[in-house]
Scaffold this motif. Sequence first.
Motif, PDB file in Angstrom:
ATOM      1  N   GLN A 139       0.939  -1.198  -0.180  1.00  0.00           N
ATOM      2  CA  GLN A 139      -0.023   0.173   0.093  1.00  0.00           C
ATOM      3  C   GLN A 139       0.931   1.249   0.091  1.00  0.00           C
ATOM      4  OE1 GLN A 139      -2.619   0.276   3.320  1.00  0.00           O
ATOM      5  NE2 GLN A 139      -3.632   2.202   2.895  1.00  0.00           N
ATOM      6  N   ASP A 140       0.474   2.178  -0.658  1.00  0.00           N
ATOM      7  CA  ASP A 140       1.212   3.587  -0.659  1.00  0.00           C
ATOM      8  C   ASP A 140       0.897   4.358   0.586  1.00  0.00           C
ATOM      9  OD1 ASP A 140       2.383   5.729  -1.202  1.00  0.00           O
ATOM     10  OD2 ASP A 140       1.185   6.218  -3.067  1.00  0.00           O
ATOM     11  N   ARG A 141       2.067   4.360   1.293  1.00  0.00           N
ATOM     12  CA  ARG A 141       1.845   5.014   2.790  1.00  0.00           C
ATOM     13  C   ARG A 141       2.175   6.518   2.525  1.00  0.00           C
ATOM     14  NH1 ARG A 141       4.836   0.203   6.117  1.00  0.00           N
ATOM     15  NH2 ARG A 141       3.222  -1.326   5.814  1.00  0.00           N
ATOM     16  N   GLY A 142       2.467   6.915   1.509  1.00  0.00           N
ATOM     17  CA  GLY A 142       3.026   8.349   1.420  1.00  0.00           C
ATOM     18  C   GLY A 142       4.325   8.880   1.698  1.00  0.00           C
ATOM     19  N   GLY A 143       5.304   7.690   1.882  1.00  0.00           N
ATOM     20  CA  GLY A 143       6.567   8.074   2.064  1.00  0.00           C
ATOM     21  C   GLY A 143       7.355   8.605   0.771  1.00  0.00           C
ATOM     22  N   THR A 144       8.200   9.352   1.030  1.00  0.00           N
ATOM     23  CA  THR A 144       9.188   9.901   0.091  1.00  0.00           C
ATOM     24  C   THR A 144      10.337  10.207   0.447  1.00  0.00           C
ATOM     25  OG1 THR A 144       7.144  11.325  -0.553  1.00  0.00           O
ATOM     26  CG2 THR A 144       9.439  12.007  -1.492  1.00  0.00           C
ATOM     27  N   VAL A 145      11.464   9.827  -0.613  1.00  0.00           N
ATOM     28  CA  VAL A 145      12.996  10.089  -0.077  1.00  0.00           C
ATOM     29  C   VAL A 145      13.112  11.468  -0.896  1.00  0.00           C
ATOM     30  CG1 VAL A 145      15.015   9.567  -1.135  1.00  0.00           C
ATOM     31  CG2 VAL A 145      13.516   7.757  -0.110  1.00  0.00           C
ATOM     32  N   VAL A 146      13.541  12.509  -0.274  1.00  0.00           N
ATOM     33  CA  VAL A 146      13.872  14.009  -0.659  1.00  0.00           C
ATOM     34  C   VAL A 146      15.446  13.803  -0.947  1.00  0.00           C
ATOM     35  CG1 VAL A 146      13.813  16.496  -0.356  1.00  0.00           C
ATOM     36  CG2 VAL A 146      12.302  14.949   0.411  1.00  0.00           C
ATOM     37  N   PHE A 147      16.053  13.683  -2.201  1.00  0.00           N
ATOM     38  CA  PHE A 147      17.502  13.407  -2.467  1.00  0.00           C
ATOM     39  C   PHE A 147      17.956  14.754  -2.818  1.00  0.00           C
ATOM     40  CE2 PHE A 147      20.936  11.932  -4.828  1.00  0.00           C
ATOM     41  CZ  PHE A 147      21.379  10.767  -3.904  1.00  0.00           C
ATOM     42  N   PHE A 148      18.705  15.524  -2.132  1.00  0.00           N
ATOM     43  CA  PHE A 148      19.459  16.559  -2.237  1.00  0.00           C
ATOM     44  C   PHE A 148      20.868  16.256  -2.975  1.00  0.00           C
ATOM     45  CE2 PHE A 148      16.335  18.376   0.875  1.00  0.00           C
ATOM     46  CZ  PHE A 148      16.012  19.354   0.229  1.00  0.00           C
ATOM     47  N   THR A 149      21.156  16.807  -3.877  1.00  0.00           N
ATOM     48  CA  THR A 149      22.630  16.447  -4.622  1.00  0.00           C
ATOM     49  C   THR A 149      22.987  17.894  -5.154  1.00  0.00           C
ATOM     50  OG1 THR A 149      23.706  15.415  -6.354  1.00  0.00           O
ATOM     51  CG2 THR A 149      21.434  15.868  -6.878  1.00  0.00           C
ATOM     52  N   GLY A 150      24.503  18.031  -5.001  1.00  0.00           N
ATOM     53  CA  GLY A 150      25.014  19.299  -5.495  1.00  0.00           C
ATOM     54  C   GLY A 150      26.557  19.404  -4.890  1.00  0.00           C
ATOM     55  N   LEU A 193       6.269  18.481  -2.246  1.00  0.00           N
ATOM     56  CA  LEU A 193       5.868  17.166  -1.259  1.00  0.00           C
ATOM     57  C   LEU A 193       4.381  17.363  -1.093  1.00  0.00           C
ATOM     58  CD1 LEU A 193       8.708  17.200   1.298  1.00  0.00           C
ATOM     59  CD2 LEU A 193       8.403  15.183  -0.332  1.00  0.00           C
ATOM     60  N   GLU A 194       4.009  18.395  -0.771  1.00  0.00           N
ATOM     61  CA  GLU A 194       2.471  18.488  -0.451  1.00  0.00           C
ATOM     62  C   GLU A 194       1.444  18.241  -1.822  1.00  0.00           C
ATOM     63  OE1 GLU A 194      -0.935  19.631   2.176  1.00  0.00           O
ATOM     64  OE2 GLU A 194       1.193  19.249   2.418  1.00  0.00           O
ATOM     65  N   ALA A 195       2.004  18.520  -2.881  1.00  0.00           N
ATOM     66  CA  ALA A 195       1.271  18.180  -4.139  1.00  0.00           C
ATOM     67  C   ALA A 195       1.267  16.793  -4.308  1.00  0.00           C
ATOM     68  CB  ALA A 195       1.795  19.252  -5.214  1.00  0.00           C
ATOM     69  N   ARG A 196       2.394  16.181  -4.213  1.00  0.00           N
ATOM     70  CA  ARG A 196       2.766  14.806  -4.580  1.00  0.00           C
ATOM     71  C   ARG A 196       1.766  13.813  -3.697  1.00  0.00           C
ATOM     72  NH1 ARG A 196       8.581  12.915  -6.603  1.00  0.00           N
ATOM     73  NH2 ARG A 196       8.897  14.634  -8.120  1.00  0.00           N
ATOM     74  N   ALA A 197       1.777  14.181  -2.501  1.00  0.00           N
ATOM     75  CA  ALA A 197       0.814  13.709  -1.438  1.00  0.00           C
ATOM     76  C   ALA A 197      -0.548  13.505  -1.747  1.00  0.00           C
ATOM     77  CB  ALA A 197       1.102  14.141   0.148  1.00  0.00           C
ATOM     78  N   VAL A 198      -1.179  14.976  -2.200  1.00  0.00           N
ATOM     79  CA  VAL A 198      -2.323  14.933  -2.711  1.00  0.00           C
ATOM     80  C   VAL A 198      -2.895  14.072  -4.215  1.00  0.00           C
ATOM     81  CG1 VAL A 198      -4.115  16.564  -3.733  1.00  0.00           C
ATOM     82  CG2 VAL A 198      -2.759  17.322  -1.805  1.00  0.00           C
ATOM     83  N   ARG A 199      -1.512  14.060  -4.973  1.00  0.00           N
ATOM     84  CA  ARG A 199      -2.066  13.361  -6.083  1.00  0.00           C
ATOM     85  C   ARG A 199      -1.876  11.951  -5.787  1.00  0.00           C
ATOM     86  NH1 ARG A 199       1.972  16.986  -8.482  1.00  0.00           N
ATOM     87  NH2 ARG A 199       3.683  15.433  -8.178  1.00  0.00           N
ATOM     88  N   ARG A 200      -1.109  11.387  -4.914  1.00  0.00           N
ATOM     89  CA  ARG A 200      -1.240   9.991  -4.544  1.00  0.00           C
ATOM     90  C   ARG A 200      -2.203   9.535  -4.019  1.00  0.00           C
ATOM     91  NH1 ARG A 200       3.928  10.983  -3.006  1.00  0.00           N
ATOM     92  NH2 ARG A 200       3.518  10.230  -0.993  1.00  0.00           N
ATOM     93  N   GLY A 201      -2.991  10.558  -3.471  1.00  0.00           N
ATOM     94  CA  GLY A 201      -4.385  10.212  -2.485  1.00  0.00           C
ATOM     95  C   GLY A 201      -4.006   9.798  -1.248  1.00  0.00           C
ATOM     96  N   THR A 202      -2.857   9.996  -0.720  1.00  0.00           N
ATOM     97  CA  THR A 202      -2.440   9.805   0.710  1.00  0.00           C
ATOM     98  C   THR A 202      -2.512  10.919   1.678  1.00  0.00           C
ATOM     99  OG1 THR A 202      -0.091  10.630   0.302  1.00  0.00           O
ATOM    100  CG2 THR A 202      -0.516   8.230   0.294  1.00  0.00           C
ATOM    101  N   ASP A 203      -2.455  11.160   3.029  1.00  0.00           N
ATOM    102  CA  ASP A 203      -2.680  12.224   3.723  1.00  0.00           C
ATOM    103  C   ASP A 203      -1.840  13.327   3.379  1.00  0.00           C
ATOM    104  OD1 ASP A 203      -4.648  10.839   4.971  1.00  0.00           O
ATOM    105  OD2 ASP A 203      -3.254   9.985   6.531  1.00  0.00           O
ATOM    106  N   ALA A 204      -2.327  14.441   3.225  1.00  0.00           N
ATOM    107  CA  ALA A 204      -1.714  15.800   2.904  1.00  0.00           C
ATOM    108  C   ALA A 204      -0.645  16.008   3.856  1.00  0.00           C
ATOM    109  CB  ALA A 204      -2.363  17.018   2.923  1.00  0.00           C
ATOM    110  N   LEU A 205       0.465  16.702   3.666  1.00  0.00           N
ATOM    111  CA  LEU A 205       1.565  17.078   4.797  1.00  0.00           C
ATOM    112  C   LEU A 205       1.084  17.840   5.884  1.00  0.00           C
ATOM    113  CD1 LEU A 205       3.366  15.059   2.846  1.00  0.00           C
ATOM    114  CD2 LEU A 205       5.217  16.737   3.232  1.00  0.00           C
ATOM    115  N   THR A 206       0.603  18.994   5.231  1.00  0.00           N
ATOM    116  CA  THR A 206       0.361  19.920   6.167  1.00  0.00           C
ATOM    117  C   THR A 206      -0.603  19.834   7.422  1.00  0.00           C
ATOM    118  OG1 THR A 206       0.939  21.646   4.263  1.00  0.00           O
ATOM    119  CG2 THR A 206      -0.265  22.520   6.364  1.00  0.00           C
ATOM    120  N   ARG A 207      -0.149  20.057   8.555  1.00  0.00           N
ATOM    121  CA  ARG A 207      -0.871  19.956   9.775  1.00  0.00           C
ATOM    122  C   ARG A 207      -1.446  21.519  10.194  1.00  0.00           C
ATOM    123  NH1 ARG A 207       1.473  20.261  14.541  1.00  0.00           N
ATOM    124  NH2 ARG A 207       3.327  19.206  13.656  1.00  0.00           N
ATOM    125  N   THR A 208      -0.456  22.496  10.447  1.00  0.00           N
ATOM    126  CA  THR A 208      -0.915  23.864  10.508  1.00  0.00           C
ATOM    127  C   THR A 208      -0.164  24.816   9.612  1.00  0.00           C
ATOM    128  OG1 THR A 208       1.156  23.792  12.069  1.00  0.00           O
ATOM    129  CG2 THR A 208      -0.817  23.138  13.108  1.00  0.00           C
TER     130      THR A 208
END
Length: 407
Positions: free
Chosen positions: A206-217, A379-394
Motif C-alpha cells: 500500500q502507498d503509505r505516502g513516504g518520500t525520499v527527498v534526495f538533495f545533490t550538489g 511534497l504536498e502536491a505529490r501527497a495529494v496526487r497519490r491520494g495519501t494524507d496531505a503533509l500540512t497540519r498547521t
Amino acid sequence: MTNDAQYDGPAWEQISELPSIVVEGVDLDLVDLCQRGLTGSGFQLTENGLAQLGGKPAFVIRDIEATPLLLGRMEGAMASTETLRPVEPELTAGEPADLAVVVKGLPSHADLARVDVLMHHDMRVSWLVLAGRTRSGRELVAQIQSVADAQPKAEHTVVRVPWPGDADGDVLRRPVLPEPAAVAQAFGALHHVTVGDGDGAGPSTQDRGGTVVFFTGLSGSGKSTLAKALRDAVEARSDRPVNLLDGDDVRRMLSAGLGFDEAGRAANVRRVSWVAALLAGNGAIAITALIAPFADIRAEARTMASNLNADFLEVWVSTPIEECERRDRKGLYALARAGQIPNFTGIDSPYQAPTHADLVIDTSTTSMTDAVEVVFAELEARAVRRGTDALTRTSGSHLYQGPSYDI
C-alpha cells in the motif's frame, strides 16, 4: 482464436456467398489481437454475432469498409479462424527491439525511473501502448509519444497494441488477454518492463505516502542547510515522521572506513539511499544531503525507492562552483586546487549534473526560505496526487532563519 488454424472452407471466389459479420471498435481490436496470435485457440460470438450467422457454420468477418479480415468456422460454441487481411500493417518489421515498455496506463515518475535505469544509448526501445480505438486510447498514445520523445537515451518507437476494455464487444466475446511478456514477445522483444499499472518493480504494498527527498550538489552549494531547514519545516507543519541522513553524519556511522575514491563514494551513496528507501517505504519523509556526483548512482537511489513503493524527489542544488568556493570557510577548495585533497568533486573529480532532476534550486539566487517553500510545496502536491494524507497540519512559516551554508 488463432491465425495458425487452417481453414478448409470455400475459396476466395466463394467468400461473397458467406454470411458477413461487420466489426468495429472493441470487436476490431479483438480481431487484431486474434491475427497476432495473442488470444488463445478460439473465440466465442455474442448472441448478436450468432444471430448474424443464420445457422451457417462458415462466415467472414469484415471491417466497416467491407475488407475481409477473417474466415471463420463454428466448432461447437467456439470459432476457429484464418487471417485474410491484417487489420493494420505489420508493426514488427525491421530489427526487433532490445526492450519493450508495455504501457498499461500513464506511467508514474517511478515507472520512468525504472525504464531509465534499463536503457542505454545504443538500445532500441518499443513502447507498446495497450489502448483501444477510443478517445482515451488515442490520448494515451499521444502522451506516451511525448514521453518517448523526451527520453535522452536510445532509439524509441511507439506502437498502439489493440486492447479491448473490460466488456464484450458487440459481436465477439472478450477472451483472456495476454500477459505483458507475451505482448512483448509478439512484437519482437525478448526483454520487457511494464509501466502504468501501479505495480512497481518490487513487492506490491500500500502507498503509505513516504518520500525520499534526495538533495545533490557540490560541496558548499547549500544542500545540507536546505535539507536541515526542510526537516524543521516538515516537523513543524506535519505529523509525518521525518528523518535527515546528512552526508557527514552518515560517514561517521554508516560508512565508517570507506574512502573518498569513486568506489568509496558510490558505496556511501548506495548505503544512504537504501536506508532512506526503507524509511520512506514505511511512510516517512527521508531527507538525504549528499554530493552524489555520478548519474548512475543517483538513478540507483531512485530505483531503490521505487522498489519499496516510495516516492523519490531529486533536488539538484545547482549553486555555481564560484559561489561554493566563496562560501568555503574550511578552505577545502583551496586545498584541493593545491593538490592536497585528491578526488575533490568539482576540481579533479567530475560532478555529473542531473539532466532530469525534479527540482533545480540555485541558492545563490534563491533565498533559503523560498527554497524550502518550493520543496515543501512539491511534497504536498505529490501527497495529494497519490491520494495519501496531505503533509500540512498547521499553517505558519518555516523555522529556518538566515544563511548557514554547510559543506
